[in-house]
Design a protein around this motif. Structure first.
Motif, PDB file in Angstrom:
ATOM      1  N   ALA A 106       8.524   8.693   0.233  1.00 16.88           N
ATOM      2  CA  ALA A 106       7.829   9.912  -0.159  1.00 16.88           C
ATOM      3  C   ALA A 106       7.145   9.803  -1.662  1.00 16.88           C
ATOM      4  CB  ALA A 106       9.148  11.102  -0.248  1.00 16.88           C
ATOM      5  N   VAL A 107       7.669   9.040  -2.487  1.00 16.22           N
ATOM      6  CA  VAL A 107       7.014   9.115  -3.629  1.00 16.22           C
ATOM      7  C   VAL A 107       5.610   8.178  -3.325  1.00 16.22           C
ATOM      8  CG1 VAL A 107       6.902   7.805  -5.943  1.00 16.22           C
ATOM      9  CG2 VAL A 107       8.720   9.244  -5.146  1.00 16.22           C
ATOM     10  N   ASN A 108       5.995   7.310  -2.502  1.00 19.50           N
ATOM     11  CA  ASN A 108       4.362   6.325  -2.314  1.00 19.50           C
ATOM     12  C   ASN A 108       3.427   7.048  -1.442  1.00 19.50           C
ATOM     13  OD1 ASN A 108       4.670   3.739  -3.567  1.00 19.50           O
ATOM     14  ND2 ASN A 108       6.755   3.681  -3.027  1.00 19.50           N
ATOM     15  N   LEU A 109       3.830   8.231  -0.816  1.00 21.94           N
ATOM     16  CA  LEU A 109       3.061   9.023  -0.171  1.00 21.94           C
ATOM     17  C   LEU A 109       2.635  10.247  -0.692  1.00 21.94           C
ATOM     18  CD1 LEU A 109       4.962   9.534   3.418  1.00 21.94           C
ATOM     19  CD2 LEU A 109       2.876   8.295   3.126  1.00 21.94           C
ATOM     20  N   GLY A 110       2.911  10.165  -2.192  1.00 17.79           N
ATOM     21  CA  GLY A 110       2.426  11.276  -2.927  1.00 17.79           C
ATOM     22  C   GLY A 110       2.966  12.640  -2.785  1.00 17.79           C
ATOM     23  N   LEU A 111       4.178  12.621  -2.336  1.00 14.23           N
ATOM     24  CA  LEU A 111       4.930  13.830  -2.018  1.00 14.23           C
ATOM     25  C   LEU A 111       5.797  14.294  -3.246  1.00 14.23           C
ATOM     26  CD1 LEU A 111       5.997  13.195   1.678  1.00 14.23           C
ATOM     27  CD2 LEU A 111       3.933  14.520   0.907  1.00 14.23           C
ATOM     28  N   ALA A 112       5.845  13.484  -4.262  1.00 12.12           N
ATOM     29  CA  ALA A 112       6.575  13.969  -5.251  1.00 12.12           C
ATOM     30  C   ALA A 112       5.720  14.770  -6.437  1.00 12.12           C
ATOM     31  CB  ALA A 112       7.108  12.727  -6.239  1.00 12.12           C
ATOM     32  N   LYS A 120       0.665   7.440  -5.801  1.00  8.85           N
ATOM     33  CA  LYS A 120       0.684   7.263  -4.238  1.00  8.85           C
ATOM     34  C   LYS A 120      -0.025   5.737  -4.071  1.00  8.85           C
ATOM     35  CE  LYS A 120      -2.097   9.577  -0.398  1.00  8.85           C
ATOM     36  NZ  LYS A 120      -3.015  10.834  -0.293  1.00  8.85           N
ATOM     37  N   ASP A 121       0.593   5.078  -2.784  1.00  3.10           N
ATOM     38  CA  ASP A 121       0.287   3.739  -2.498  1.00  3.10           C
ATOM     39  C   ASP A 121       0.609   3.734  -1.167  1.00  3.10           C
ATOM     40  OD1 ASP A 121       0.206   1.153  -2.165  1.00  3.10           O
ATOM     41  OD2 ASP A 121       0.856   0.557  -3.886  1.00  3.10           O
ATOM     42  N   LEU A 122      -0.298   3.790  -0.110  1.00  3.95           N
ATOM     43  CA  LEU A 122       0.026   3.951   1.259  1.00  3.95           C
ATOM     44  C   LEU A 122       0.606   2.473   1.854  1.00  3.95           C
ATOM     45  CD1 LEU A 122      -2.690   6.297   2.704  1.00  3.95           C
ATOM     46  CD2 LEU A 122      -0.359   6.778   2.044  1.00  3.95           C
ATOM     47  N   ASP A 123       0.171   1.633   1.143  1.00  2.31           N
ATOM     48  CA  ASP A 123       0.472   0.224   1.473  1.00  2.31           C
ATOM     49  C   ASP A 123       2.055  -0.090   1.448  1.00  2.31           C
ATOM     50  OD1 ASP A 123       0.212  -2.516   2.641  1.00  2.31           O
ATOM     51  OD2 ASP A 123       0.443  -3.146   0.579  1.00  2.31           O
ATOM     52  N   GLU A 124       2.515   0.490   0.124  1.00  7.93           N
ATOM     53  CA  GLU A 124       4.034   0.436  -0.046  1.00  7.93           C
ATOM     54  C   GLU A 124       4.559   1.274   0.739  1.00  7.93           C
ATOM     55  OE1 GLU A 124       5.734  -1.536  -2.606  1.00  7.93           O
ATOM     56  OE2 GLU A 124       3.944  -2.698  -2.154  1.00  7.93           O
ATOM     57  N   ALA A 125       4.076   2.567   0.837  1.00  3.75           N
ATOM     58  CA  ALA A 125       4.762   3.558   1.776  1.00  3.75           C
ATOM     59  C   ALA A 125       5.259   2.967   3.366  1.00  3.75           C
ATOM     60  CB  ALA A 125       3.939   4.791   1.801  1.00  3.75           C
ATOM     61  N   LEU A 175       8.354  11.494   7.362  1.00  2.00           N
ATOM     62  CA  LEU A 175       7.587  10.547   6.665  1.00  2.00           C
ATOM     63  C   LEU A 175       6.639   9.775   7.489  1.00  2.00           C
ATOM     64  CD1 LEU A 175      10.536   8.916   4.804  1.00  2.00           C
ATOM     65  CD2 LEU A 175       8.818  10.273   3.839  1.00  2.00           C
ATOM     66  N   GLN A 176       6.685   9.492   8.792  1.00  4.00           N
ATOM     67  CA  GLN A 176       5.667   8.945   9.722  1.00  4.00           C
ATOM     68  C   GLN A 176       4.487   9.906   9.594  1.00  4.00           C
ATOM     69  OE1 GLN A 176       8.615   8.138  12.875  1.00  4.00           O
ATOM     70  NE2 GLN A 176       7.808   5.871  12.714  1.00  4.00           N
ATOM     71  N   LEU A 177       4.946  11.437   9.785  1.00  2.00           N
ATOM     72  CA  LEU A 177       3.836  12.255  10.056  1.00  2.00           C
ATOM     73  C   LEU A 177       3.183  12.519   8.787  1.00  2.00           C
ATOM     74  CD1 LEU A 177       5.535  14.880  12.113  1.00  2.00           C
ATOM     75  CD2 LEU A 177       3.911  13.522  12.950  1.00  2.00           C
ATOM     76  N   ALA A 178       3.726  12.397   7.688  1.00  2.00           N
ATOM     77  CA  ALA A 178       3.181  12.489   6.385  1.00  2.00           C
ATOM     78  C   ALA A 178       2.118  11.292   6.326  1.00  2.00           C
ATOM     79  CB  ALA A 178       3.973  12.607   5.160  1.00  2.00           C
ATOM     80  N   PHE A 179       2.582  10.447   6.419  1.00  2.00           N
ATOM     81  CA  PHE A 179       1.938   9.058   6.456  1.00  2.00           C
ATOM     82  C   PHE A 179       0.440   9.076   7.153  1.00  2.00           C
ATOM     83  CE2 PHE A 179       0.163   5.092   7.529  1.00  2.00           C
ATOM     84  CZ  PHE A 179       0.213   4.103   6.069  1.00  2.00           C
ATOM     85  N   ARG A 180       0.691   9.681   8.389  1.00  2.58           N
ATOM     86  CA  ARG A 180      -0.436   9.841   9.445  1.00  2.58           C
ATOM     87  C   ARG A 180      -1.383  10.813   8.609  1.00  2.58           C
ATOM     88  NH1 ARG A 180      -1.320   8.024  14.037  1.00  2.58           N
ATOM     89  NH2 ARG A 180       0.659   7.692  14.581  1.00  2.58           N
TER      90      ARG A 180
END
Length: 124
Positions: free
Chosen positions: A45-51, A58-63, A96-101
């Motif tokens: 969640a943190v790596n998706l920028g949700l914090a 935000k780091d989508l590769d890590e997420a 989380l999968q939907l947030a990533f998308r």
């Protein structure tokens, strides 16, 4: 109530490892699995920028890596931990999968997103 740190019986001022941790043998497997899953979810969640101040972290590769690992853990352990524990973990994983998308500039094809190898395609 006191703020004093408990002292080990030998008088040493630094508590030993045993004094600071719970004996791992006493921790039920379901607790270990769900704790690890929650840590993976939180980190994703943190790596998706949700914090708070999310864009800084935000780091989508890590997420992607974290979500993929979470999906493997949840899928592999679901029969062992039962639906009472697995259900909320699956719900969190899907969120989380939907947030990533949503966060991806170029979304993955259905079934190719993080963890979808284990969960199947995720739709909103």
């Amino acid at each position: 109530m006191t703020d004093a740190t408990p002292q080990p019986p030998d008088g040493n001022t630094t508590p030993g490892f045993d004094a600071m941790t719970r004996d791992i043998a006493d921790v039920p497997a379901v607790e270990v699995i769900t704790t690890v899953a929650v840590h993976l979810m939180s980190s994703a969640a943190v790596n998706l920028g949700l914090a708070e101040e999310g864009e800084q972290h935000k780091d989508l590769d890590e997420a992607r890596k974290l979500i993929h690992s979470l999906a493997g853990l949840v899928t592999a352990s679901a029969t062992e931990i039962g639906s009472y524990h697995a259900g909320p973990l699956r719900d969190g994983l899907k969120s989380l999968q939907l947030a990533f998308r949503e966060a991806s500039v170029v979304p993955d094809e259905p079934g190719q997103g993080p963890g979808e190898k284990y969960t199947g395609p995720v739709y909103g």
